[in-house]
Design a protein around this motif. Structure first.
Motif, mmCIF file in Angstrom:
data_model
loop_
_atom_site.group_PDB
_atom_site.id
_atom_site.type_symbol
_atom_site.label_atom_id
_atom_site.label_comp_id
_atom_site.label_asym_id
_atom_site.label_seq_id
_atom_site.Cartn_x
_atom_site.Cartn_y
_atom_site.Cartn_z
ATOM 1 N N LEU A 146 -24.866 30.411 38.581
ATOM 2 C CA LEU A 146 -24.723 29.612 39.798
ATOM 3 C C LEU A 146 -26.002 28.837 40.099
ATOM 4 N N CYS A 147 -27.137 29.450 39.801
ATOM 5 C CA CYS A 147 -28.412 28.773 40.018
ATOM 6 C C CYS A 147 -28.504 27.500 39.185
ATOM 7 N N GLU A 148 -27.963 27.531 37.985
ATOM 8 C CA GLU A 148 -27.993 26.345 37.127
ATOM 9 C C GLU A 148 -27.241 25.187 37.771
ATOM 10 N N VAL A 149 -26.124 25.487 38.393
ATOM 11 C CA VAL A 149 -25.348 24.454 39.074
ATOM 12 C C VAL A 149 -26.109 23.911 40.277
ATOM 13 N N VAL A 150 -26.640 24.808 41.084
ATOM 14 C CA VAL A 150 -27.292 24.401 42.326
ATOM 15 C C VAL A 150 -28.562 23.601 42.042
ATOM 16 N N GLU A 151 -29.259 23.938 40.999
ATOM 17 C CA GLU A 151 -30.445 23.159 40.645
ATOM 18 C C GLU A 151 -30.078 21.723 40.286
ATOM 19 N N LEU A 152 -28.955 21.542 39.600
ATOM 20 C CA LEU A 152 -28.500 20.190 39.284
ATOM 21 C C LEU A 152 -28.045 19.450 40.537
ATOM 22 N N VAL A 153 -27.425 20.170 41.452
ATOM 23 C CA VAL A 153 -27.036 19.555 42.726
ATOM 24 C C VAL A 153 -28.271 19.057 43.455
ATOM 25 N N ALA A 154 -29.330 19.853 43.451
ATOM 26 C CA ALA A 154 -30.580 19.441 44.099
ATOM 27 C C ALA A 154 -31.118 18.163 43.471
ATOM 28 N N GLU A 155 -31.065 18.093 42.151
ATOM 29 C CA GLU A 155 -31.557 16.909 41.453
ATOM 30 C C GLU A 155 -30.703 15.689 41.771
ATOM 31 N N LEU A 156 -29.389 15.877 41.808
ATOM 32 C CA LEU A 156 -28.491 14.768 42.137
ATOM 33 C C LEU A 156 -28.706 14.299 43.568
ATOM 34 N N LEU A 157 -28.802 15.239 44.482
ATOM 35 C CA LEU A 157 -28.985 14.887 45.889
ATOM 36 C C LEU A 157 -30.287 14.129 46.099
ATOM 37 N N GLN A 158 -31.338 14.589 45.467
ATOM 38 C CA GLN A 158 -32.616 13.899 45.616
ATOM 39 C C GLN A 158 -32.551 12.493 45.013
ATOM 40 N N ALA A 159 -31.853 12.353 43.903
ATOM 41 C CA ALA A 159 -31.707 11.023 43.300
ATOM 42 C C ALA A 159 -30.966 10.077 44.240
ATOM 43 N N ILE A 160 -29.919 10.581 44.897
ATOM 44 C CA ILE A 160 -29.161 9.755 45.845
ATOM 45 C C ILE A 160 -30.038 9.361 47.022
ATOM 46 N N LEU A 161 -30.794 10.312 47.538
ATOM 47 C CA LEU A 161 -31.683 10.026 48.669
ATOM 48 C C LEU A 161 -32.745 9.008 48.287
ATOM 49 N N ASN A 162 -33.162 9.020 47.041
ATOM 50 C CA ASN A 162 -34.197 8.088 46.587
ATOM 51 C C ASN A 162 -33.708 6.648 46.546
ATOM 52 N N VAL A 163 -32.410 6.453 46.300
ATOM 53 C CA VAL A 163 -31.908 5.075 46.172
ATOM 54 C C VAL A 163 -31.239 4.567 47.447
ATOM 55 N N VAL A 164 -30.839 5.465 48.340
ATOM 56 C CA VAL A 164 -30.191 5.048 49.591
ATOM 57 C C VAL A 164 -31.140 5.340 50.748
ATOM 58 N N GLY A 165 -31.847 4.354 51.179
ATOM 59 C CA GLY A 165 -32.825 4.516 52.244
ATOM 60 C C GLY A 165 -32.188 4.908 53.565
ATOM 61 N N GLY A 166 -32.845 5.829 54.279
ATOM 62 C CA GLY A 166 -32.370 6.256 55.592
ATOM 63 C C GLY A 166 -31.238 7.253 55.560
ATOM 64 N N LEU A 167 -30.860 7.723 54.366
ATOM 65 C CA LEU A 167 -29.714 8.620 54.257
ATOM 66 C C LEU A 167 -30.002 10.017 54.786
ATOM 67 N N LEU A 168 -31.196 10.525 54.551
ATOM 68 C CA LEU A 168 -31.489 11.912 54.899
ATOM 69 C C LEU A 168 -31.284 12.200 56.383
ATOM 70 N N ALA A 169 -31.751 11.304 57.240
ATOM 71 C CA ALA A 169 -31.651 11.533 58.686
ATOM 72 C C ALA A 169 -30.201 11.632 59.138
ATOM 73 N N ILE A 170 -29.328 10.887 58.501
ATOM 74 C CA ILE A 170 -27.911 10.924 58.862
ATOM 75 C C ILE A 170 -27.215 12.108 58.193
ATOM 76 N N LEU A 171 -27.616 12.426 56.977
ATOM 77 C CA LEU A 171 -26.966 13.478 56.202
ATOM 78 C C LEU A 171 -27.252 14.874 56.736
ATOM 79 N N LEU A 172 -28.494 15.133 57.090
ATOM 80 C CA LEU A 172 -28.911 16.493 57.403
ATOM 81 C C LEU A 172 -28.095 17.157 58.510
ATOM 82 N N PRO A 173 -27.784 16.463 59.623
ATOM 83 C CA PRO A 173 -26.976 17.124 60.659
ATOM 84 C C PRO A 173 -25.554 17.444 60.208
#
Length: 230
Positions: free
Chosen positions: A147-174
């Motif tokens: 399961l850790c292998e999956v979640v680590e990839l999710v973290a990498e994907l999520l960070q990649a998305i946040l890197n290309v879509v500006g302002g996403l984190l503030a809206i996503l987190l809540p």
């Protein structure tokens, strides 16, 4: 917050994705279908492709929650996520309009993207929560590692998305639910999601099975060590 993982999975799986989702080989089908020019195509394709795979996890029971049963499913999920990571990274440098305009010509808002991302997170982590609820102590260490292998990839994907879509984190987190955060904390992968700036001490661990809860303390050090050296 009480959370029905099966209800969530059913809702996401029946969402408005109009194309069929091939299962094997999943990453090749995903790559062939997605033009990789906008964030909507990537997230919706990966969500649709991964849905039948994570649905398989919801049928896992304490009797068959083993490495032998889970490894093929986890392997396909990892393939889909790895492909999506490459696709999102390929969007680096593109204009905001290009990133957010769908193949149908609809210009998404950042809020629209946040909803797509949350749907994908809920789908994946809801299924992982089901596995954590049924895993027995004898299989816990090996299953957690998968399961850790999956979640680590999710973290990498999520960070990649946040890197290309500006302002996403503030809206996503809540919008990120308790089950997502609980699974991350349960698996000892908080450091992988440090970019979320979550106050992890407030996250309630509500997804543990009795067997998992009783064995996690003794396993956590070994899991953390294995993860750090992977």
């Amino acid at each position: 917050m009480r959370f029905s993982t099966l209800s969530l999975l059913a809702t996401v799986a029946s969402a408005a994705f109009s194309f069929a989702a091939p299962v094997t080989p999943t990453e090749n089908a995903l790559e062939a279908r997605c033009l990789c020019q906008d964030i909507h195509s990537i997230i919706t394709d990966v969500t649709t492709t991964i849905t039948p795979l994570v649905t398989e996890l919801t049928y896992i029971t304490s009797d068959n929650c083993t490495v032998e049963v889970l490894t093929p499913i986890i392997g396909e999920i990892k393939g889909v996520l790895s492909t999506a990571i490459s696709q999102v990274q390929g969007l680096t440098g593109k204009t905001v309009v290009t990133l957010l305009t769908t193949v149908d010509g609809v210009l998404l808002t950042v809020t629209d993207v946040a909803q797509l991302v949350v749907g994908l997170l809920n789908l994946i982590f809801g299924a992982l929560a089901v596995v954590l609820k049924v895993v027995t102590s004898v299989n816990a260490a090996a299953v957690i590692a998968l399961l850790c292998e999956v979640v680590e990839l999710v973290a990498e994907l999520l960070q990649a998305i946040l890197n290309v879509v500006g302002g996403l984190l503030a809206i996503l987190l809540p919008l990120v639910g308790e089950v997502v955060l609980s699974v991350i904390a349960t698996l000892g992968l908080i450091s992988k999601f440090s970019f979320l700036s979550v106050t992890w001490s407030t996250v309630s661990s509500t997804v543990f099975s009795t067997a998992f809860t009783s064995t996690y303390t003794s396993l956590s050090t070994a899991i953390a060590t294995a993860t750090a050296t992977a």
